[in-house]
Design an enzyme around this catalytic site. Structure first.
Site: not given
Length: 413
Positions: A82, A84, A145, A179, A202, A384
């Site tokens: 992914h 995003d 990520d 995602e 991922d 994150h």
């Protein structure tokens, strides 16, 4: 060309492109920057010489085919990532390099030293002695990520294209949006992807091989208060903030992300915004067992009902929905896909780490759509947030695993 040529330059280029998804959006993808980046990947795939390169307007996936160069038919493998990034500042990503890290020093991220990577706080750093680490500058996330996964898949493709003597079957690749907000795979076209099985690239640290995830739900709570002047508020004012505090206080204090690990589920408040007049709260709920998830959801419903019963008219409005299920319910019947990745890692002296993932991947939804899709490592740590980092050596090992999966798919079929 070398096996890892352009792996890190690709990664650096990708992370400097802002692609944060937007949970409040109703479009697919959820943010215009995602569209721009996906079209850039589409162009890159065409420039590499892939076949059947396509941007799907309905689901925003960019897909492509590396055709088989065999004289026999073997299963078609899909590799997915992914594009995003999560809900943290992703504008102006400025990657920093730590060469030959010693595994024990504190890494200063920003010039002022306000934000540091300290092995005492982040013990994962200790296993990276001798590695080159890519970190943030403390002001943004990094984006490993899952742009590390995107870069690794692209590098695998470019290496195979540059070395046509390496035998492989049909390889399908897909890069998708959203995602991080749990909607990216909702419209993934499994029949149109034409793969027999797939892997999302991922995961996190070296060796991660994930085929069991949380089952997940989310909810939004709106609290309507009644605001009057404090001088005459007795018996009249309904303070929405206080109701929100009471609501949050009713949850078990030992069932939060920061107090659980392993197979323990949790409730997690993501945001709390408002005034005396009205408040909005966002939550996610996680449990490895579907029965446990349903019990947690019922706890929330009962709590809302109980608090509403104290007033003449309802003050709390609940909107709840399921996000994804534990993929083990599908993968238990397709363990051959997991075992292929195990053999690939073991052939490279990488020990598979098959602990259940305390999260979810697009592979959760895609597996339930009929395409078995476990998740393999891409290298990111502390994802994150501003403390995210990745090892360049682990990214290279991820490329090795993708190539080895393809190689074993040929030799074993």
């Amino acid at each position: 060309m070398t096996k890892y040529e352009n792996l890190i330059p690709r990664f650096l280029k990708y992370v400097k492109t802002e692609t944060r998804s937007n949970e409040d959006s109703t479009t697919i993808p959820s943010a215009p920057n995602e569209v721009t980046f996906l079209h850039e990947l589409e162009q890159e795939l065409n420039e590499l010489g892939l076949s059947e390169v396509n941007y799907n307007q309905d689901n925003a996936y960019v897909t492509a085919l590396l055709p088989s160069n065999l004289d026999k038919k073997v299963p078609t493998i899909g590799f997915l990532a992914h594009i995003d990034t999560a809900d943290f500042n992703a504008v102006g990503v400025n990657p920093q390099f730590v060469e030959n890290y010693d595994g024990k020093s504190v890494i200063q991220l920003d010039d002022k030293g306000e934000f540091v990577l300290d092995p005492a706080e982040f013990p994962s750093l200790k296993k990276y002695a001798g590695h080159t680490l890519i970190t943030t500058d403390g002001s943004t996330l990094l984006g490993a990520d899952d742009k590390s996964g995107v870069a690794e898949i692209m590098t695998m493709l470019s290496y195979l294209l540059a070395n046509p003597e390496i035998k492989h079957g049909d390889l399908k690749v897909g890069f998708g949006p959203d995602e991080e907000i749990g909607t990216g795979a909702d419209k993934f076209d499994v029949p149109g992807f034409h793969a027999d099985f797939a892997y999302t690239v991922d995961g996190g640290p070296l060796g991660q091989l994930e085929y069991e995830t949380f089952s997940a739900a989310a909810f939004k709570l709106h609290i309507q208060g009644k605001n009057v002047h404090p001088s005459g508020a007795k018996g009249i004012m309904v303070n929405a903030i206080q109701l929100g505090v009471d609501f949050q206080a009713a949850f078990p204090k030992d069932e939060t992300p920061e107090t659980t690990d392993g197979r323990e589920g949790y409730y997690h408040v993501l945001s709390f915004n408002g005034t005396v007049e009205e408040v909005d709260l966002d939550y996610i709920i996680r449990d490895f067992d579907q029965t446990g998830l349903e019990a947690r959801k019922q706890f929330v419903v009962d709590l809302v009902d109980r608090m509403n019963a104290a007033y003449k008219e309802p003050r709390l409005t609940l909107k709840m929905w399921d996000q994804y299920q534990n993929m083990i319910d599908v993968m238990k019947d397709h363990m051959d896909v997991v075992q292929l990745a195990e053999r690939a890692m073991e052939a490279l002296d990488i020990k598979p780490d098959e602990e259940p993932v305390r999260g979810g991947t697009d592979g959760s939804k895609i597996s339930f759509m009929g395409l078995p899709t476990p998740n393999i490592f891409a290298g990111g740590e502390n994802m994150h947030g501003r403390y995210e980092y990745v090892s360049t050596q682990v990214m290279e090992q991820a490329v090795d695993v993708l190539l080895k999966i393809s190689e074993l798919n040929v030799s074993e079929n």
